[in-house]
Each structure stands twice: as structure tokens, then as C-alpha cells.
Scaffold this motif. Structure first.
Motif, PDB file in Angstrom:
ATOM      1  N   VAL A 135       4.105  13.991  18.487  1.00 12.95           N
ATOM      2  CA  VAL A 135       4.391  12.889  19.207  1.00 12.95           C
ATOM      3  C   VAL A 135       5.450  13.270  20.258  1.00 12.95           C
ATOM      4  O   VAL A 135       6.059  13.927  20.127  1.00 12.95           O
ATOM      5  CB  VAL A 135       5.216  12.055  18.045  1.00 12.95           C
ATOM      6  N   ASN A 136       5.239  12.244  21.651  1.00 14.40           N
ATOM      7  CA  ASN A 136       6.202  12.766  22.624  1.00 14.40           C
ATOM      8  C   ASN A 136       7.126  11.206  22.821  1.00 14.40           C
ATOM      9  O   ASN A 136       6.255  10.376  23.224  1.00 14.40           O
ATOM     10  CB  ASN A 136       5.667  13.149  23.713  1.00 14.40           C
ATOM     11  N   LEU A 137       8.498  11.400  22.651  1.00 12.42           N
ATOM     12  CA  LEU A 137       9.219  10.199  22.979  1.00 12.42           C
ATOM     13  C   LEU A 137       9.951  10.324  24.138  1.00 12.42           C
ATOM     14  O   LEU A 137      10.052  11.577  24.641  1.00 12.42           O
ATOM     15  CB  LEU A 137      10.187   9.889  21.761  1.00 12.42           C
ATOM     16  N   HIS A 138      10.575   9.438  24.540  1.00 13.83           N
ATOM     17  CA  HIS A 138      11.511   9.159  25.766  1.00 13.83           C
ATOM     18  C   HIS A 138      13.091   9.259  25.372  1.00 13.83           C
ATOM     19  O   HIS A 138      13.624   8.202  25.137  1.00 13.83           O
ATOM     20  CB  HIS A 138      11.051   8.161  26.657  1.00 13.83           C
ATOM     21  N   VAL A 139      13.634  10.277  25.762  1.00 13.17           N
ATOM     22  CA  VAL A 139      15.270  10.558  25.835  1.00 13.17           C
ATOM     23  C   VAL A 139      15.714   9.850  24.655  1.00 13.17           C
ATOM     24  O   VAL A 139      15.271   9.552  23.523  1.00 13.17           O
ATOM     25  CB  VAL A 139      15.551  10.080  27.162  1.00 13.17           C
ATOM     26  N   ALA A 140      16.992   9.651  24.704  1.00 12.28           N
ATOM     27  CA  ALA A 140      17.945   8.882  23.657  1.00 12.28           C
ATOM     28  C   ALA A 140      17.324   7.804  23.207  1.00 12.28           C
ATOM     29  O   ALA A 140      17.240   7.431  21.980  1.00 12.28           O
ATOM     30  CB  ALA A 140      19.239   8.934  23.925  1.00 12.28           C
ATOM     31  N   ALA A 141      17.227   6.801  24.160  1.00 10.36           N
ATOM     32  CA  ALA A 141      16.474   5.265  23.478  1.00 10.36           C
ATOM     33  C   ALA A 141      15.287   5.537  23.002  1.00 10.36           C
ATOM     34  O   ALA A 141      15.060   4.804  21.844  1.00 10.36           O
ATOM     35  CB  ALA A 141      16.452   4.554  24.951  1.00 10.36           C
ATOM     36  N   GLY A 142      14.475   6.309  23.374  1.00  5.91           N
ATOM     37  CA  GLY A 142      12.996   6.452  22.632  1.00  5.91           C
ATOM     38  C   GLY A 142      13.167   6.994  21.278  1.00  5.91           C
ATOM     39  O   GLY A 142      12.554   6.574  20.194  1.00  5.91           O
ATOM     40  N   VAL A 143      14.152   8.041  21.189  1.00  5.65           N
ATOM     41  CA  VAL A 143      14.251   8.613  19.944  1.00  5.65           C
ATOM     42  C   VAL A 143      14.775   7.531  18.909  1.00  5.65           C
ATOM     43  O   VAL A 143      14.425   7.510  17.914  1.00  5.65           O
ATOM     44  CB  VAL A 143      15.129   9.819  19.827  1.00  5.65           C
ATOM     45  N   ALA A 144      15.677   6.651  19.438  1.00 12.01           N
ATOM     46  CA  ALA A 144      16.410   5.793  18.567  1.00 12.01           C
ATOM     47  C   ALA A 144      15.597   4.682  18.069  1.00 12.01           C
ATOM     48  O   ALA A 144      15.209   4.293  17.024  1.00 12.01           O
ATOM     49  CB  ALA A 144      17.286   4.806  19.340  1.00 12.01           C
ATOM     50  N   ASN A 145      14.376   4.411  19.230  1.00 11.95           N
ATOM     51  CA  ASN A 145      13.333   3.311  18.764  1.00 11.95           C
ATOM     52  C   ASN A 145      12.368   3.957  17.802  1.00 11.95           C
ATOM     53  O   ASN A 145      11.935   3.326  16.842  1.00 11.95           O
ATOM     54  CB  ASN A 145      12.687   2.959  19.991  1.00 11.95           C
ATOM     55  N   GLY A 146      12.215   5.241  17.720  1.00 12.10           N
ATOM     56  CA  GLY A 146      11.323   6.195  16.803  1.00 12.10           C
ATOM     57  C   GLY A 146      11.879   6.346  15.450  1.00 12.10           C
ATOM     58  O   GLY A 146      11.265   6.818  14.478  1.00 12.10           O
ATOM     59  N   LEU A 147      13.030   6.223  15.420  1.00 11.15           N
ATOM     60  CA  LEU A 147      13.862   6.444  14.007  1.00 11.15           C
ATOM     61  C   LEU A 147      13.317   5.957  13.003  1.00 11.15           C
ATOM     62  O   LEU A 147      13.254   6.476  11.683  1.00 11.15           O
ATOM     63  CB  LEU A 147      15.404   6.316  14.109  1.00 11.15           C
TER      64      LEU A 147
ATOM     65  N   ALA B 172      18.238  12.433  16.031  1.00 14.19           N
ATOM     66  CA  ALA B 172      17.006  12.645  15.124  1.00 14.19           C
ATOM     67  C   ALA B 172      17.620  13.276  13.914  1.00 14.19           C
ATOM     68  O   ALA B 172      16.757  13.180  13.001  1.00 14.19           O
ATOM     69  CB  ALA B 172      16.161  13.558  15.863  1.00 14.19           C
ATOM     70  N   SER B 173      18.701  14.100  13.779  1.00 11.35           N
ATOM     71  CA  SER B 173      18.912  15.039  12.663  1.00 11.35           C
ATOM     72  C   SER B 173      18.767  14.352  11.301  1.00 11.35           C
ATOM     73  O   SER B 173      18.315  14.882  10.460  1.00 11.35           O
ATOM     74  CB  SER B 173      20.359  15.850  12.779  1.00 11.35           C
ATOM     75  N   ALA B 174      19.277  13.123  11.283  1.00 12.77           N
ATOM     76  CA  ALA B 174      19.236  12.580   9.895  1.00 12.77           C
ATOM     77  C   ALA B 174      17.860  12.045   9.381  1.00 12.77           C
ATOM     78  O   ALA B 174      17.831  11.690   8.215  1.00 12.77           O
ATOM     79  CB  ALA B 174      20.306  11.428   9.856  1.00 12.77           C
ATOM     80  N   ALA B 175      17.031  11.883  10.326  1.00 14.10           N
ATOM     81  CA  ALA B 175      15.637  11.421   9.849  1.00 14.10           C
ATOM     82  C   ALA B 175      14.525  12.529   9.988  1.00 14.10           C
ATOM     83  O   ALA B 175      13.384  12.003   9.584  1.00 14.10           O
ATOM     84  CB  ALA B 175      15.182  10.196  10.962  1.00 14.10           C
ATOM     85  N   VAL B 176      14.887  13.763  10.124  1.00 13.79           N
ATOM     86  CA  VAL B 176      13.924  14.543  10.227  1.00 13.79           C
ATOM     87  C   VAL B 176      14.422  16.077   9.336  1.00 13.79           C
ATOM     88  O   VAL B 176      15.455  16.076   8.996  1.00 13.79           O
ATOM     89  CB  VAL B 176      13.499  15.361  11.746  1.00 13.79           C
ATOM     90  N   LYS B 177      13.319  16.942   9.290  1.00 13.69           N
ATOM     91  CA  LYS B 177      13.598  18.109   8.196  1.00 13.69           C
ATOM     92  C   LYS B 177      14.829  18.992   9.386  1.00 13.69           C
ATOM     93  O   LYS B 177      15.763  19.680   8.902  1.00 13.69           O
ATOM     94  CB  LYS B 177      12.614  18.884   8.051  1.00 13.69           C
TER      95      LYS B 177
END
Length: 525
Positions: free
Chosen positions: A68-80, A119-124
Motif C-alpha cells: 500500500v502507498n499512502l500520501h504524507v501525514a494526512a494520508g497516513v491519518a486517513n489510513g489509520l 503510524a506507530s500505534a497501528a502497526v507492528k
């Protein structure tokens, strides 16, 4: 080779053929390099939750990590939300996001942010690559971590200027690690052999690790009832097997009551018991002996004491246990009784609607379920034997179902896919319908339309200590929603059914199709 060439080589070697994403300026080096590249198909989603959910379904269907490829901080937040679901469901995926150009990061440019912190709280594991020569190792390590127990998503932040560099980098080789049988199975097997009345709890690790046949062999040798873990994400034991006892209810008190007749409990591949509503006490009955097998050492004895804890691959470990148990004749499966559905006009009772859906499901179907209250009815009615025929997420982040169904169909193109969705859940992931239309993915989306957050109303009504007045609910009603209008906006054919006959006929149609199913709303007793 350059960093972008190294990235593509590693993706090919890791079995990646599709990239799910929603691009922005920091992803342009990747998007530009993908143009004309025949090795990868880029699957565009209109929102990052949809992209991650599509990748979740795809990874489960293909049995290999997705990308998966997301876009900067806002995209990571949307993908959380999708990443939290993937973590709970232990779906292996590698997620990257484009970071701002390193040459002006110190100036705090627009779009920059702490991607790793987000991302840290939602991934390994989460890591930001700072040097081109580190990218191949970081990416290879990410795929390895995603597939090591406990499996799950791994995140990499990659500055956009790094991918555009012409620096020569080296690609490390790929390692293969095979699952191994747990040590000391003999002692655990003796406990099981000496049990008066053993029971098995089949966790989602069983289906995820292709260990269903081995668990059946152990269950038959012990003549032990088998429960699915609460709110199971998949098929971990054949639903039509005579030893199958159904799913456990997700409270400690209910689990304890269900397990109370048994003296030995074998728990396989189950992340604790993940209760939903609080009830006091342990899920394990007093005096019961627990044998626990998991690929993750951290699960052993995590929330309750175990007599024997085994860590190893589920399939080889269960096979080793079965070999040490007395041989037995396989018990015949009982066929599921045909579901009789009387004609009922809309709005249809939810259980009646679910019965009609199940009665019309095509052969070898994969059911993707994100319907909170209707999903409880679905688990009561649906019986499937083939692993990966039922796909759910215990993560609880709403909006997963539409994207997951698309990814499931892309990963299992030869199997029909029917998504059973709540209307509230569908609203969270509505943008995914665009991807289904854009790529002509033949999924049937069945929206159970009750116009409310029914599960919350039912929870309020069950709790007699609350002071909510009769007939009063705050913020729990959606009102009448016409899902055919939403489907038309995204270019998906649709039908709003008026009775159960029309519902069964709609389920039998080819997708992509959205089926709007008006059902009765919740009423206080």
C-alpha cells in the motif's frame, strides 16, 4: 541500480503484483516510475481507508503480503482505521508513505509531519528511511516483519527526493522461513489424552495459517467440541462438522459459561478471547486446565494461566499432536439443512433477511461481513467449511467492508464474493464503490438498511441501570437512506428490494451490484 529500481525488484521478489494507494505530490516519483511498467497494476482508491481495506482483503485472499502507498501525514491519518483493523486481524502488508523533500524538512514545509509517530500505534513497526542505500534493506526487512508471527502491517516513510535519486544501491537477498512444530508436544498431548471432557477453541490463526485439516484431526481424535473464537474473522473449523459448537459470545461471563462443562480447554491460534462488553471474572472456568498453542510466544498465558504452552507453527504442531493421539475413525459431516424462507415484504425482519441472503448464496462463495447486528444473525445461520470463505475484521474500525470485498475478489477472481454490510458501516467506506466501478470488480454489496446504529440502541436497552427514558436515543438514528442513489453516483448498478423473493433474486445476479435491503428498525420492548 537506483532506489526506485531496487524497490520494484524487491516487490517482484516478494510476490507483489498490485499496488493499492491514493497518490499526492510526495508519491510522484513512484507514480512516474510506474507508468508503462507491466509488472504492477496500480489500484486507485479515492480515500486511504479504502486503499488499506482493499489491500487487507487482497492479502488474505492471495495468502501473501500486500503493498500500500499512502500520501504524507494526512494520508497516513486517513489510513489509520484500516491499519488498526489489519493489526487486529493480523493481516500482513507493507505500507509506505511519501515524506516531504529532505532538503527543506527543517523549514517545516506544508504536508510534512511525523509519519512514524502517526503510524506507530497501528502497526507492528514503523521506520523512516533517511539514506538511499538503506531503502533496500529497510524494505526487505519490512516484508519479513509483516509475515513473522504475529503477522501484521509494517510502515515505511520514504522521502520523495530519496526515490528520485540516481544513487547506486544493492539489493539484499530474500530469506525463507518455514513454520516448525512446537517443542514438548508430548506433555501437552498427555493432558489432552487424559481429559474426561475436552473442548477446543479455534482462533483465527487456524484459518490464517491453513491448519484447519490438522485441527479437525485433533478434534476427531479427542471427540471434542470445537468453538470459534468470539467474532471470528474467518473459517477456522468446518461449520457443518458434527463437533462444531459455533462461535463463543464475546464476554468473559458467556465464555466461562460455555466452557464450564469441560475439564480441559485447548486454545489454538487465538488472540486472548477479545471480549467486547465487560463482565467480571475470567473466561476460563474454575478448575479447568488450559493447553494453549500459538505462533506468538506473547499469547501464551497472557490473560489466564496455562498448564502447557506451546509455541510453533499451528499446522505442524497440530499434526504432531494428532500423531500422538489414539487413532480414530473420521466422523461424517452432517449436511446443512436447507433454509426455508417465507416471503416477507419490506421492511424485512433482519433475521429473515439474513436467512434469505444465505439461502441464495452461490456455490463456493466468499462472504465478506461488516454488519454489526445483522452479522450476529449471519453467524447463527451461515455454515461454511472451506477456509477463507468468510472474511471479517475484529478490529472494529468501520468502513472496512466495501474495500475488503473488492480486494478479496481481486485476490480470488474465480470465486463469487458477496459483501453483507450494515448501512452505518457502508457510509464510512462509501468511496470504495468508486474503485469497484472503475475496475469492474464483480462484487455484490448487500446493504442492510435499518437507518440507525441498532447495536448501540440494543446495548442501551440491555443495560437496565441506565437512566435513558423510554423511547429516547441521542445520536443513534440515521433516518431513511436510499442506497440506490449512492450507488448510481459512483456508477454501480443497484436494486432496492421489496420482499425476500426479490432479495434472493438479487443475490443471484452478477456484480458489481448494490442491493438495498430495508429492514425493520429497533423498537424498545
Amino acid at each position: 541500480m537506483t532506489p526506485i529500481e531496487a524497490l520494484f525488484q524487491i516487490l517482484r521478489e516478494e510476490g507483489v503484483d498490485r499496488i493499492f494507494g491514493n497518490p499526492g505530490t510526495t508519491e510522484l516519483p513512484l507514480i512516474d516510475a510506474l507508468a508503462g511498467n507491466p509488472d504492477f497494476e496500480y489500484l486507485l482508491a479515492l480515500q486511504e481507508l479504502s486503499a488499506v481495506s482493499m489491500a487487507d482483503g487482497y492479502a488474505r485472499a492471495t495468502r501473501r503480503p500486500s503493498f500500500v502507498n499512502l500520501h504524507v501525514a494526512a494520508g497516513v491519518a486517513n489510513g489509520l482505521i484500516g491499519l488498526l483493523n489489519a493489526s487486529r486481524s493480523r493481516t500482513p502488508m507493507v505500507v509506505t508513505a511519501g515524506q516531504q523533500d529532505r532538503r527543506h524538512r527543517l523549514q517545516d514545509p506544508m504536508l510534512s509531519g511525523d509519519l512514524v509517530g502517526l503510524a506507530s500505534a497501528a502497526v507492528k513497526h514503523a521506520y523512516e528511511v533517511q539514506h538511499a542505500y538503506d531503502l533496500p534493506t529497510a524494505l526487505r526487512r519490512a516484508f519479513a516483519l509483516a509475515t513473522q508471527p504475529p503477522t501484521g502491517p509494517v510502515f515505511l516513510s520514504i522521502p520523495m527526493d530519496l526515490l528520485a535519486e540516481q544513487t547506486s544501491v544493492q539489493v539484499p537477498g530474500r530469506s525463507t522461513v518455514a513454520p516448525f512444530a512446537a517443542a514438548e508436544v508430548a506433555d501437552a498431548t498427555e493432558i489432552l489424552k487424559n481429559a474426561r471432557n475436552p473442548v477446543i477453541v479455534a482462533g483465527d490463526g487456524v484459518g490464517r495459517d491453513d491448519a484447519v485439516d490438522e485441527l479437525v484431526a485433533v478434534a476427531e481424535a479427542l471427540d471434542a467440541h470445537v468453538y470459534h473464537q468470539p467474532m471470528n474473522d474467518g473459517v477456522n473449523f468446518p461449520g457443518n462438522h458434527p463437533l462444531f459448537a459455533g462461535p463463543l459470545t464475546p464476554t468473559n461471563a458467556a465464555i466461562r459459561a460455555a466452557l464450564s462443562p469441560y475439564d480441559v480447554v485447548l486454545i489454538v491460534g487465538c488472540h486472548a478471547f477479545m471480549p467486547h462488553h465487560y463482565t467480571p471474572g475470567s473466561p476460563i472456568p474454575d478448575g479447568a486446565t488450559v493447553v494453549q498453542l500459538d505462533t506468538d510466544a506473547a499469547e501464551i498465558g497472557r490473560n489466564f494461566a496455562v498448564r502447557a504452552g506451546l509455541v510453533g507453527g499451528l499446522a505442524p504442531s497440530l499434526a504432531a499432536i494428532a500423531e500422538l493421539l489414539p487413532s480414530s475413525q473420521p466422523k461424517p459431516h452432517k449436511a446443512q439443512a436447507a433454509i426455508e424462507v417465507a416471503k416477507a415484504d419490506a421492511p424485512i425482519d433482519p433475521l429473515t433477511a439474513v436467512r434469505a441472503i444465505v439461502a441464495a448464496l452461490p456455490k463456493d462463495v466468499v462472504v465478506v461481513e461488516e454488519a454489526i447486528t445483522a452479522g450476529v444473525h449471519l453467524r447463527q445461520v451461515l455454515r461454511q467449511d472451506r477456509p477463507r470463505s468468510y472474511v471479517h475484521t475484529i478490529g472494529g474500525g468501520l468502513g472496512w467492508g466495501v474495500g475488503a470485498a473488492i480486494g478479496t475478489k481481486l485476490g480470488a477472481p474465480d470465486r463469487p464474493v458477496v459483501a453483507v454490510l450494515g448501512d452505518g458501516c457502508t457510509m464510512f467506506g462509501l468511496q470504495g464503490l468508486w474503485s469497484a466501478a472503475r475496475y469492474a470488480v464483480p462484487v455484490t454489496f448487500v446493504v442492510i438498511n435499518n437507518g440507525e446504529y441498532r447495536t448501540l440502541k440494543e446495548t442501551l436497552d440491555r443495560d437496565k441501570s441506565r437512566s435513558t427514558q423510554l423511547g429516547e436515543y441521542t445520536g443513534l438514528t440515521l433516518g431513511g437512506l436510499d442506497w440506490t442513489t449512492a450507488a448510481a453516483f459512483f456508477g454501480i448498478p443497484s436494486v432496492r428490494v421489496a420482499d425476500t423473493d426479490e432479495l434472493r433474486a438479487a443475490i443471484r445476479r452478477d456484480g458489481p451490484l448494490l442491493v438495498d435491503v430495508p429492514v425493520t428498525s429497533h423498537r424498545r420492548q
